[in-house]
Design a protein around this motif. Structure first.
Motif, mmCIF file in Angstrom:
data_model
loop_
_atom_site.group_PDB
_atom_site.id
_atom_site.type_symbol
_atom_site.label_atom_id
_atom_site.label_comp_id
_atom_site.label_asym_id
_atom_site.label_seq_id
_atom_site.Cartn_x
_atom_site.Cartn_y
_atom_site.Cartn_z
ATOM 1 N N UNK A 1 124.020 72.116 13.583
ATOM 2 C CA UNK A 1 124.984 70.821 13.379
ATOM 3 C C UNK A 1 126.030 70.974 14.417
ATOM 4 N N UNK A 2 126.476 71.879 14.774
ATOM 5 C CA UNK A 2 127.562 71.985 15.957
ATOM 6 C C UNK A 2 127.178 71.495 17.567
ATOM 7 N N UNK B 1 132.504 81.105 20.047
ATOM 8 C CA UNK B 1 133.167 80.687 21.514
ATOM 9 C C UNK B 1 133.577 79.383 21.366
ATOM 10 N N UNK B 2 132.764 78.521 20.844
ATOM 11 C CA UNK B 2 133.258 77.134 20.839
ATOM 12 C C UNK B 2 134.404 76.926 19.827
ATOM 13 N N UNK B 3 134.352 77.594 18.769
ATOM 14 C CA UNK B 3 135.486 77.546 17.764
ATOM 15 C C UNK B 3 136.854 77.988 18.351
ATOM 16 N N UNK C 1 137.199 72.131 14.489
ATOM 17 C CA UNK C 1 137.262 73.565 14.043
ATOM 18 C C UNK C 1 136.326 73.772 12.700
ATOM 19 N N UNK C 2 136.772 72.656 11.727
ATOM 20 C CA UNK C 2 135.821 72.847 10.419
ATOM 21 C C UNK C 2 134.442 72.678 10.810
ATOM 22 N N UNK D 1 128.979 76.004 10.881
ATOM 23 C CA UNK D 1 127.965 76.224 11.793
ATOM 24 C C UNK D 1 127.985 77.915 11.694
ATOM 25 N N UNK D 2 128.983 78.565 12.114
ATOM 26 C CA UNK D 2 129.129 79.994 12.024
ATOM 27 C C UNK D 2 128.804 80.616 10.651
#
Length: 436
Positions: free
Chosen positions: A257-258, A321-323, A405-406, A411-412
């Protein structure tokens, strides 16, 4: 349930296996090239973002791409189980898919109104993905009948390797088409990419249609959809490997989803311009190119469960990393021309994992499923995964309420669950359950 031993002799002769392998590689390389020209997570997502400000519609492109491919397969599984050869069905659906791509390219050349293009895009692109999904079972059934299990990893690795080489060139073409290098104003640059992609898809479909498909095992009785679904549900309940496989893939795919919002993060938070699309695409394809044969060797020698486990672990790192990047840039108030380049490692790692998902995901299911039940295993699994992927269309809504961030945190969690499920899954080759 009965499975063939991996030690049994493959039914096709080596000459036909080599021919099937070569045509399968050509088919995959051409499709990879065509996909890179209109990459859903980069090119098409950016295209839709030029047509609308709706986060929901922007976030719908990637789920529609994958969900549309997976979703319809259960509906044709019963029909295909009664067909000893599946290639005629593949060719028929391919013709419809090609016509839809050609219409979309033509409309993008001829129409400038953004609302009209937006509607046309989603209607025709939905048809493209549904017809591609209908071809999914025939594709994998032909692969299973013409390529031995211990060479399928190499098949998909070479498909991705050669396709990756072509895709690096595609990154340059995308950059020229969208950055004014060809002198094409919006939306003509996208029309050019769609036109070239359509021609390449035609060649890819022809190459696969030339594979010498042998007759396969069939189910003589006509099975209606309701009964087919009940049979598939029963198989999932009684086959623990199938059940864990489904759980791992569902969690992994929902974590995707991210992915479309990596591009949106780069655009809205890091200040990336359209010229960075080509840069991100080159990073993605170069990383995929560098890792293809490694994933193929791992699949052939150690099995696809290992590929799945490493894929889930890599996805955990990518999302983290993206977060971390989103939190850092927002909290520190960073700015500068260099910020968009901080996303290059994210796209590179995503690219490195892409061939692993292609090599390990479906190949593992081909080894779990008995040959005569292959259509129902594939159909049920892919329909479940299709529903999962359609659910990821809520990504835009989540971003609207919880921010990047949410979304990345959700996704994490999903990727972490996928890793747990994959560690509990048995390796079919060690259990003697490989279906040839």
């Amino acid at each position: 349930m009965t499975h063939q031993s991996a030690a049994e002799t493959f039914p096709l002769g080596q000459r036909k296996v080599r021919r099937s392998f070569a045509l399968g590689v050509l088919n995959g390389a051409l499709f990879q090239f065509s996909r890179a020209l209109v990459d859903p997570a980069l090119v098409l997502t950016w295209f839709v973002s030029e047509l609308t400000q709706s986060s929901f519609l922007i976030g719908l492109v990637v789920p529609l791409t994958k969900g549309g491919w997976f979703l319809p397969q259960m509906f044709v599984s019963g029909y295909l189980q009664r067909r000893p050869r599946k290639l005629p069905f593949y060719v028929a659906t391919g013709a419809v898919r090609l016509a839809c791509w050609a219409m979309l390219a033509g409309l993008t050349w001829l129409v400038s109104d953004r609302d009209t293009l937006l509607v046309a895009f989603f209607v025709l692109y939905s048809l493209v993905q549904v017809t591609a999904g209908l071809a999914g079972i025939p594709f994998f059934d032909v692969v299973a009948k013409t390529i031995p299990a211990t060479r399928r990893g190499s098949l998909f690795a070479w498909r991705q390797l050669l396709g990756g080489l072509l895709s690096i060139a595609a990154g340059w073409i995308v950059k020229q088409a969208l950055n004014g290098g060809l002198g094409l104003p919006f939306p003509r640059g996208y029309a050019f990419l769609l036109t070239v992609s359509t021609g390449v898809i035609a060649l890819a479909l022809i190459s696969f249609a030339l594979i010498p498909e042998p007759k396969g095992a069939v189910v003589e009785e006509r099975v209606r959809l309701g009964r087919q679904i009940r049979r598939a549900w029963s198989l999932a309940n009684h086959d623990i490997s199938f059940r864990l496989y489904l759980a791992a893939r569902v969690a992994l795919l929902f974590g995707g989803i991210a992915v479309p919002f990596y591009t949106v993060l780069a655009k809205e938070v890091l200040g990336a311009g359209v010229e960075m699309v080509g840069v991100y695409l080159i990073a993605t394809q170069t990383a995929a190119l560098a890792t293809n044969l490694l994933w193929g060797r791992l699949s052939d020698r150690h099995g696809n469960r290992s590929v799945l486990r490493l894929t889930t672990a890599g996805k955990i790192v990518t999302t983290a990393l993206a977060l971390g990047l989103s939190v850092l840039v927002r909290s520190a108030g960073l700015g500068g021309w260099w910020l968009p380049y901080l996303m290059v490692p994210v796209f590179a790692l995503e690219g490195a994992l892409r061939p692993a998902g292609i090599i390990g995901g479906s190949n593992l299911l081909l080894e779990i499923a008995p040959p005569v039940e292959r259509p129902v295993y594939l159909g049920f699994a892919n329909t479940v995964l299709g529903l999962t992927l359609l659910a990821t269309s809520t990504g835009g809504l989540i971003v609207g309420h919880l921010g990047f961030e949410g979304l990345f945190a959700l996704a994490l969690v999903c990727h972490s669950l996928a890793f747990v499920f994959s560690t509990r899954l048995r390796e079919p080759r060690k259990e003697g359950l490989v279906s040839l």
